[in-house]
Design a protein around this motif. Structure first.
Motif, PDB file in Angstrom:
ATOM      1  N   GLY A   1      -4.398  -3.292  -4.324  1.00  0.00           N
ATOM      2  CA  GLY A   1      -4.212  -1.880  -4.572  1.00  0.00           C
ATOM      3  C   GLY A   1      -5.475  -1.081  -4.382  1.00  0.00           C
ATOM      4  O   GLY A   1      -6.485  -1.586  -3.889  1.00  0.00           O
ATOM      5  N   LEU A   2      -5.403   0.169  -4.792  1.00  0.00           N
ATOM      6  CA  LEU A   2      -6.529   1.074  -4.621  1.00  0.00           C
ATOM      7  C   LEU A   2      -7.631   0.754  -5.619  1.00  0.00           C
ATOM      8  O   LEU A   2      -7.390   0.686  -6.815  1.00  0.00           O
ATOM      9  CB  LEU A   2      -6.092   2.529  -4.803  1.00  0.00           C
ATOM     10  CG  LEU A   2      -5.196   3.108  -3.716  1.00  0.00           C
ATOM     11  CD1 LEU A   2      -4.774   4.530  -4.084  1.00  0.00           C
ATOM     12  CD2 LEU A   2      -5.900   3.095  -2.370  1.00  0.00           C
TER      13      LEU A   2
ATOM     14  N   THR B   1      -9.401   0.541  -0.619  1.00  0.00           N
ATOM     15  CA  THR B   1      -8.350  -0.399  -0.990  1.00  0.00           C
ATOM     16  C   THR B   1      -8.933  -1.798  -1.061  1.00  0.00           C
ATOM     17  O   THR B   1      -9.717  -2.190  -0.204  1.00  0.00           O
ATOM     18  CB  THR B   1      -7.211  -0.366   0.049  1.00  0.00           C
ATOM     19  OG1 THR B   1      -6.689   0.954   0.109  1.00  0.00           O
ATOM     20  CG2 THR B   1      -6.097  -1.342  -0.308  1.00  0.00           C
TER      21      THR B   1
ATOM     22  N   THR C   1     -10.134   6.996   0.275  1.00  0.00           N
ATOM     23  CA  THR C   1      -9.785   5.899  -0.618  1.00  0.00           C
ATOM     24  C   THR C   1     -10.522   4.618  -0.240  1.00  0.00           C
ATOM     25  O   THR C   1     -11.037   4.487   0.872  1.00  0.00           O
ATOM     26  CB  THR C   1      -8.271   5.594  -0.571  1.00  0.00           C
ATOM     27  OG1 THR C   1      -7.917   5.234   0.765  1.00  0.00           O
ATOM     28  CG2 THR C   1      -7.442   6.781  -1.030  1.00  0.00           C
TER      29      THR C   1
ATOM     30  N   SER D   1      -9.122   5.812  -5.714  1.00  0.00           N
ATOM     31  CA  SER D   1      -8.058   6.684  -5.218  1.00  0.00           C
ATOM     32  C   SER D   1      -8.651   8.010  -4.745  1.00  0.00           C
ATOM     33  O   SER D   1      -9.819   8.310  -4.997  1.00  0.00           O
ATOM     34  CB  SER D   1      -7.016   6.948  -6.313  1.00  0.00           C
ATOM     35  OG  SER D   1      -7.547   7.823  -7.288  1.00  0.00           O
TER      36      SER D   1
ATOM     37  N   TYR E   1     -12.183  -5.346   1.340  1.00  0.00           N
ATOM     38  CA  TYR E   1     -12.266  -3.950   0.908  1.00  0.00           C
ATOM     39  C   TYR E   1     -12.199  -3.079   2.155  1.00  0.00           C
ATOM     40  O   TYR E   1     -12.924  -3.326   3.114  1.00  0.00           O
ATOM     41  CB  TYR E   1     -13.577  -3.690   0.167  1.00  0.00           C
ATOM     42  CG  TYR E   1     -13.703  -4.484  -1.111  1.00  0.00           C
ATOM     43  CD1 TYR E   1     -13.472  -3.886  -2.335  1.00  0.00           C
ATOM     44  CD2 TYR E   1     -14.041  -5.835  -1.092  1.00  0.00           C
ATOM     45  CE1 TYR E   1     -13.580  -4.609  -3.516  1.00  0.00           C
ATOM     46  CE2 TYR E   1     -14.150  -6.564  -2.263  1.00  0.00           C
ATOM     47  CZ  TYR E   1     -13.919  -5.945  -3.463  1.00  0.00           C
ATOM     48  OH  TYR E   1     -14.015  -6.664  -4.631  1.00  0.00           O
TER      49      TYR E   1
ATOM     50  N   LEU F   1       0.811  -1.203   0.000  1.00  0.00           N
ATOM     51  CA  LEU F   1       0.000   0.000   0.000  1.00  0.00           C
ATOM     52  C   LEU F   1       0.847   1.256   0.000  1.00  0.00           C
ATOM     53  O   LEU F   1       0.317   2.346  -0.148  1.00  0.00           O
ATOM     54  CB  LEU F   1      -0.930   0.016   1.215  1.00  0.00           C
ATOM     55  CG  LEU F   1      -1.917  -1.148   1.294  1.00  0.00           C
ATOM     56  CD1 LEU F   1      -2.695  -1.088   2.592  1.00  0.00           C
ATOM     57  CD2 LEU F   1      -2.845  -1.134   0.105  1.00  0.00           C
TER      58      LEU F   1
ATOM     59  N   SER G   1     -10.098   9.907  -7.647  1.00  0.00           N
ATOM     60  CA  SER G   1     -11.213   9.349  -8.418  1.00  0.00           C
ATOM     61  C   SER G   1     -12.438  10.229  -8.217  1.00  0.00           C
ATOM     62  O   SER G   1     -12.677  10.717  -7.118  1.00  0.00           O
ATOM     63  CB  SER G   1     -11.548   7.934  -7.942  1.00  0.00           C
ATOM     64  OG  SER G   1     -10.477   7.063  -8.142  1.00  0.00           O
TER      65      SER G   1
ATOM     66  N   PHE H   1      -2.806   2.820   6.584  1.00  0.00           N
ATOM     67  CA  PHE H   1      -4.148   3.359   6.540  1.00  0.00           C
ATOM     68  C   PHE H   1      -4.153   4.584   7.438  1.00  0.00           C
ATOM     69  O   PHE H   1      -3.482   4.611   8.461  1.00  0.00           O
ATOM     70  CB  PHE H   1      -5.164   2.351   7.062  1.00  0.00           C
ATOM     71  CG  PHE H   1      -5.353   1.161   6.167  1.00  0.00           C
ATOM     72  CD1 PHE H   1      -4.958  -0.088   6.576  1.00  0.00           C
ATOM     73  CD2 PHE H   1      -5.934   1.299   4.924  1.00  0.00           C
ATOM     74  CE1 PHE H   1      -5.125  -1.192   5.759  1.00  0.00           C
ATOM     75  CE2 PHE H   1      -6.116   0.209   4.093  1.00  0.00           C
ATOM     76  CZ  PHE H   1      -5.705  -1.034   4.513  1.00  0.00           C
TER      77      PHE H   1
ATOM     78  N   TYR I   1     -13.000  -4.468  -9.552  1.00  0.00           N
ATOM     79  CA  TYR I   1     -11.593  -4.096  -9.586  1.00  0.00           C
ATOM     80  C   TYR I   1     -11.080  -4.224 -11.008  1.00  0.00           C
ATOM     81  O   TYR I   1     -11.313  -5.223 -11.677  1.00  0.00           O
ATOM     82  CB  TYR I   1     -10.784  -4.994  -8.642  1.00  0.00           C
ATOM     83  CG  TYR I   1      -9.343  -4.589  -8.503  1.00  0.00           C
ATOM     84  CD1 TYR I   1      -8.994  -3.532  -7.682  1.00  0.00           C
ATOM     85  CD2 TYR I   1      -8.342  -5.244  -9.205  1.00  0.00           C
ATOM     86  CE1 TYR I   1      -7.675  -3.141  -7.550  1.00  0.00           C
ATOM     87  CE2 TYR I   1      -7.016  -4.872  -9.075  1.00  0.00           C
ATOM     88  CZ  TYR I   1      -6.694  -3.817  -8.239  1.00  0.00           C
ATOM     89  OH  TYR I   1      -5.387  -3.431  -8.111  1.00  0.00           O
TER      90      TYR I   1
ATOM     91  N   ASP J   1     -10.951   4.045   3.757  1.00  0.00           N
ATOM     92  CA  ASP J   1     -10.115   4.917   4.589  1.00  0.00           C
ATOM     93  C   ASP J   1     -10.724   6.316   4.528  1.00  0.00           C
ATOM     94  O   ASP J   1     -10.603   7.029   3.543  1.00  0.00           O
ATOM     95  CB  ASP J   1      -8.674   4.927   4.081  1.00  0.00           C
ATOM     96  CG  ASP J   1      -7.717   5.583   5.058  1.00  0.00           C
ATOM     97  OD1 ASP J   1      -8.120   6.569   5.719  1.00  0.00           O
ATOM     98  OD2 ASP J   1      -6.571   5.132   5.157  1.00  0.00           O
TER      99      ASP J   1
END
Length: 176
Positions: free
Chosen positions: A69-70, A57, A55, A73, A47, A28, A76, A32, A113, A50
């Motif tokens: 990964g994210l 993740t 985000t 983001s 999932y 990451l 986004s 977090f 994803y 945060d």
């Protein structure tokens, strides 16, 4: 041992459980900030929302999967706006991810994803009303087998339902 750990070193960012996650390193790139919501899908992928980092993740559950990964983001956007203090998360049977975008008083949907960022949509807008009142600080989410979304509308002290067909209602209780 079962664990979810995150520290400033990438090697220590790991999610592990008795099977499937043991020793998996989640790259990451940092810790977090404020994990506030978690959900698992049917393939045991985790999932993590945060809230402070804005985000989501995705941590793959199987050892053979690619690096985690994210999913969403901090840059986004959904309907032109980024997440603002997201808290809750739920998944439906089609691996669509619903996120309580608490600071924007809306629910957004991120598709599977690896899908294009243009597939991310506002699912319940901040102007959608339930019994004449719009969402205020939505937090917790749940999806039933029919695809209906239940929302903890925290600022209005109630639970509301957004059906898979787009109908809205306030969940009522009697005798409680």
């Amino acid at each position: 041992a079962d664990c979810l750990a995150s520290t400033a070193t990438a090697a220590a960012n790991s999610f592990c459980a008795s099977t499937g996650y043991a020793g998996a390193v989640v790259g990451l790139g940092g810790s977090f900030t404020t994990p506030s919501g978690i959900a698992l899908d049917g393939a045991n992928n985790l999932y993590v929302v945060d809230s402070a980092a804005n985000t989501v993740t995705m941590i793959f559950g199987a050892d053979t999967q690619p690096a985690s990964g994210l999913l969403v983001s901090a840059t986004s956007t959904f309907g032109g706006a980024a997440l603002s203090g997201p808290t809750g998360i739920a998944l439906d049977g089609y691996a669509n991810v619903y996120i309580a975008d608490t600071g924007n008083n809306r629910i957004v949907e991120a598709h599977q994803y690896g899908a294009a960022a243009t597939d991310n949509v506002v699912y319940v807008s901040s102007t959608t009303t339930f019994g004449g009142t719009a969402l205020s600080g939505p937090t917790g989410l749940a999806v039933d087998a029919a695809g209906d979304l239940f929302i903890a509308d925290t600022g209005n002290n109630r639970i509301v339902e957004y059906s898979a067909l787009g109908a809205t209602s306030v969940v009522t209780t009697t005798g409680v």
